[in-house]
Scaffold this active site. Structure first.
Site, PDB file in Angstrom:
ATOM      1  N   CYS A   1       0.840  -1.200   0.000  1.00 46.61           N
ATOM      2  CA  CYS A   1       0.000   0.000   0.000  1.00 46.61           C
ATOM      3  C   CYS A   1       0.877   1.254   0.000  1.00 46.61           C
ATOM      4  O   CYS A   1       0.623   2.205  -0.756  1.00 46.61           O
ATOM      5  CB  CYS A   1      -0.928  -0.013   1.207  1.00 46.61           C
ATOM      6  SG  CYS A   1      -2.158   1.324   1.207  1.00 46.61           S
ATOM      7  N   CYS A   2       1.920   1.255   0.835  1.00 44.68           N
ATOM      8  CA  CYS A   2       2.840   2.397   0.880  1.00 44.68           C
ATOM      9  C   CYS A   2       3.514   2.612  -0.468  1.00 44.68           C
ATOM     10  O   CYS A   2       3.705   3.754  -0.896  1.00 44.68           O
ATOM     11  CB  CYS A   2       3.905   2.172   1.957  1.00 44.68           C
ATOM     12  SG  CYS A   2       3.357   2.424   3.656  1.00 44.68           S
TER      13      CYS A   2
ATOM     14  N   CYS B   1      -0.892   8.663   6.866  1.00 46.28           N
ATOM     15  CA  CYS B   1      -2.249   8.303   6.471  1.00 46.28           C
ATOM     16  C   CYS B   1      -3.104   8.038   7.713  1.00 46.28           C
ATOM     17  O   CYS B   1      -2.619   7.513   8.721  1.00 46.28           O
ATOM     18  CB  CYS B   1      -2.222   7.060   5.587  1.00 46.28           C
ATOM     19  SG  CYS B   1      -1.432   7.301   3.988  1.00 46.28           S
TER      20      CYS B   1
ATOM     21  N   CYS C   1      -3.147   4.595   9.462  1.00 54.39           N
ATOM     22  CA  CYS C   1      -1.842   4.105   9.911  1.00 54.39           C
ATOM     23  C   CYS C   1      -1.166   5.011  10.929  1.00 54.39           C
ATOM     24  O   CYS C   1       0.027   4.852  11.208  1.00 54.39           O
ATOM     25  CB  CYS C   1      -0.922   3.919   8.698  1.00 54.39           C
ATOM     26  SG  CYS C   1      -1.540   2.736   7.484  1.00 54.39           S
TER      27      CYS C   1
ATOM     28  N   CYS D   1       8.422   3.325   5.444  1.00 62.75           N
ATOM     29  CA  CYS D   1       7.462   3.075   4.376  1.00 62.75           C
ATOM     30  C   CYS D   1       8.108   2.931   3.016  1.00 62.75           C
ATOM     31  O   CYS D   1       7.431   2.668   2.026  1.00 62.75           O
ATOM     32  CB  CYS D   1       6.415   4.184   4.327  1.00 62.75           C
ATOM     33  SG  CYS D   1       7.117   5.807   3.990  1.00 62.75           S
TER      34      CYS D   1
END
Length: 236
Positions: free
Chosen positions: A120-121, A203, A206, A231
């Site tokens: 996702c990162c 985010c 997170c 990340c």
């Protein structure tokens, strides 16, 4: 490591003894049009924005909008534009990649494994960053040594092999108190989440506030082991 005309050692020597403003001016003189600053709109980056904007240093601003940012982050972004009259180039993740991720794994796959979170990162942050840095020579960041053990011994200027450029961290030796004192003294717009214990803001899914005595990075990916808390934007 060398570029066409500058080695890391020679460039470090040219910056030795210079303050933050003069260091940035020196870099923009040496690499005109190729010095960029990535702002996350957090405390440190707001200090650097103020330094650049109020001193008319010709550094280009950009930010990564992951699509999952706090509303408060958008608010301070807007206040920053109004306060300084600057342009912040905005990098979004590629639509097709986000759509495929959510279709296959849903909106909270990052909680299921480190690999999922890093995926996702990569989609939301790393790939857009790579596009933003393409063709640049100097990447200015808000990294401070105090932020984590991994960053404690980092130099103020370093060579980033992955992106083929230099990274410059003007606040590397600043303490957290130095940062907050500057923000208050110069009335710098800042994210109100900082007043609620969010020292490092990413985010929304997170990021959480930290408790007194917790590590600076404890609020980022808090469900993971401390050794995994990067990340991919920075190797350290």
């Amino acid at each position: 490591m060398t570029t066409t005309t500058h080695s890391l050692d020679s460039l470090t020597a040219e910056l030795t003894g210079l303050n933050e403003v003069d260091s940035l001016r020196k870099l923009t003189d040496l690499f005109p049009g190729q010095v960029v600053f990535s702002t996350s709109l957090g405390y440190e980056d707001q200090v650097i924005t103020d330094i650049i904007a109020t001193n008319d240093v010709p550094v280009r601003f950009f930010t990564l909008d992951t699509g999952r940012m706090f509303g408060e982050t958008y608010s301070v972004w807007n206040k920053t534009l109004s306060r300084y009259g600057i342009t912040i180039d905005t990098m979004f993740p590629k639509q097709a990649a986000v759509e495929a991720l959510l279709t296959e794994k849903g909106p909270y796959s990052m909680y299921e494994s480190v690999d999922n979170r890093k995926e996702c990162c990569y989609i939301r942050k790393v790939e857009p960053l790579n596009r933003a840095l393409a063709g640049q020579k100097i990447w200015v960041t808000g990294i401070r040594a105090e932020q984590s053990n991994n960053r404690h011994d980092m130099p103020q200027l370093e060579w980033d092999e992955a992106h083929g450029l230099y990274k410059f961290h003007p606040l590397m030796r600043w303490t957290f108190d130095d940062v907050t004192t500057y923000v208050k003294a110069h009335n710098v717009p800042y994210n109100p989440l900082h007043d609620r214990g969010f020292v490092s803001i990413g985010c929304q899914p997170c990021t959480r506030a930290i408790q007194p005595g917790e590590d600076f990075r404890a609020g980022r990916w808090w469900w993971e082991d401390n050794s995994k808390k990067e990340c991919g934007l920075h190797s350290k």
